[in-house]
Design an enzyme around this catalytic site. Sequence first.
Site, PDB file in Angstrom:
ATOM      1  CB  CYS A 272      -1.277  -0.607  -4.741  1.00 28.91           C
ATOM      2  SG  CYS A 272       0.103  -1.131  -5.772  1.00 28.91           S
ATOM      3  CG  HIS A 428      -5.303  -0.417  -8.322  1.00 28.64           C
ATOM      4  ND1 HIS A 428      -4.876   0.365  -7.274  1.00 28.64           N
ATOM      5  CD2 HIS A 428      -4.218  -1.152  -8.693  1.00 28.64           C
ATOM      6  CE1 HIS A 428      -3.600   0.120  -7.025  1.00 28.64           C
ATOM      7  NE2 HIS A 428      -3.180  -0.786  -7.873  1.00 28.64           N
ATOM      8  CG  HIS A 466       0.379   3.296  -8.845  1.00 28.15           C
ATOM      9  ND1 HIS A 466       0.017   3.391  -7.522  1.00 28.15           N
ATOM     10  CD2 HIS A 466       0.337   1.968  -9.140  1.00 28.15           C
ATOM     11  CE1 HIS A 466      -0.236   2.195  -7.046  1.00 28.15           C
ATOM     12  NE2 HIS A 466      -0.050   1.311  -8.003  1.00 28.15           N
TER      13      HIS A 466
END
Length: 630
Positions: A272, A428, A466
């Site tokens: 990520c 995040h 995401h």
Amino acid sequence: MGGVNPAGRTSGHQAFRRTVLGALPDDDQAQTLLGLAAMMRLASGQDDGGWQDAEGHPLEPAAIVEQTRQRVLDHTLIRRIEDSRFNDEGLPANRRASLALDTPLTFRIRRRQLPEDLPPTWQVHEIDRHTLEVTVPAGQMEVMLPETRQAQVRTAGQLPTGFEPSRFYRSVHHPRGLSMTIFAASDCLGDSGLEWDALRDRLDPDEVAVYAGNSIGQLDDEGWGGLLKSFVSGNRATSKQMPLGYGQMPADFLNAYVLGSVGGTGAVLGACASFLYNLRLGVEDIRAGRRRVVMVGTADAPITPEIIEGFRAMGALADDDSLRSLDALELLTDADYQKACRPFARNCGFTIAESSQFILLMDDALALETGAEILGSVPAVFVNADGWKRSISAPGIGNYITLGKAASLVRDMLGETALRERSFLHAHGTSTPKNRVTESHVFDLVARAYGIEAWPVVAVKAFVGHSQGSAAGDQLASALGSFAHALLPGIPTLDAVADDVYAERLRFSRTPLSFAADAAFINAKGFGGNNATGVLLSPGVTERLLMQRHGEAAVAAWQARRETTREAAANYLQQADRGHFQARYRFGEGVLEGPELEVSDRSIRIPGYARPVSLVVDNPFGRLEEGERG
């Protein structure tokens, strides 16, 4: 900057405006909705300034906004997956079975469909040149029976319905992520207002670099996904699937087909945090003087049955059963799917998404020389691992270090007050139970250490999901929008902050928040211990730093040159808002193989490039005198 994600186009802050739509003035709302309608092919702007609906009927812009508003709202951001395989059609699969044959089984089959290596007990007779008759003796027969399975995950952050990036250039069986790359990089160049060939001609070709990739490669059928299942699916592997699946292929495509760059290249894959890893390469290259222009970005298109099943199997995704259990529902509606991602609230997993984001980095002297529009600046990106851990996917301690260093840099550059009162966190914020606890604890400890009492937190995944390696790119693009509009997106799915979130020194809001920021912290906590925090400074702060470094005269001259750049960018954005996109894709142009070069011991001249590549390199190792031996 340029790109595309479930909120829309990155250029002109369109995607950002979609996430703060209700807080915008009426004219800005209408412009955003009209641009999205054009992007989704619900309307189109004409060369004479007029507009037409999808059927070609002339309509006023206000009428188009009214007519398409609800469809635009319902078919952007996170929503029910629109691929029919995830709905009534079902996901194609096979089930292993053992058939008990009481009597011999005889069937006819086309010759080319019969496997080459048959069990020795099977008997084959030729009916004609195309058809065979096969007899299988009684007993056990192992088979794979085709079936369809109901999807267990039905929500994702998808690009706006009707938008297909492969439509804008000659895409021939390109993986979706690479088509998104071409569009996003082209959008970035258009938004810059700079003419790429003219910019390139100002530089030694080796002063340009491209750092772009993704987190897991191209795993759809046109890439490694189709390659890896070719044997079991009965399909042939193609010559393109292997090379086009590589994770660094976005950089390769930009060098070969968009920029024609022969400078630095590569990609760092870090789950990520991949976007921030590539951003770090660009920032460090420019700080070291190795490059003057760097294009940085990522492109991830992971909405495939196999990738979704992989994340579901590890318990990371918000699947249908978990969402029903979370809200005590028997049936999930479209509205329930739209609020699947709930950072820092009671939640059950992340929502997968697709996105491609690119930014153009320049050293400050070149930015001033060219009259570039400065959207902000990145002084540093900090990266640290987690150290010892049990599960490789579990969070660890690296993020405390990255955010702590980032906060220290902002305090040193801008002062205590700017850090405490004019900075914000782009979390995040994945919407998993572990993330809400661990990331908020990182924020809380760093806030305590630096005396921050109410640190605003933005979690853009609540809108766009995401997008794996591109997630920090979504965050950075959103932060640039916050600088431009003085608004922080809220977290609309945050009905209440979860009890286990460390919220004492954090400021959460469900609705957009007016906020004039000097700095933003782009945070990433990736699987495997890939932690990164990027420092992003506002254009106002950046201009003050430029004034301090280069003087008032240089900044005034830059501001004058910037008017031409702004005019070019405005023309591009006007066309883009009308749905007229022109991808920069130059397949087969200017191809060189070596004999065309002029090579000396000082430089290499390349046809088509205005300046030669210098072969004079720094030598930090010292020099032995000729004849000296060890």
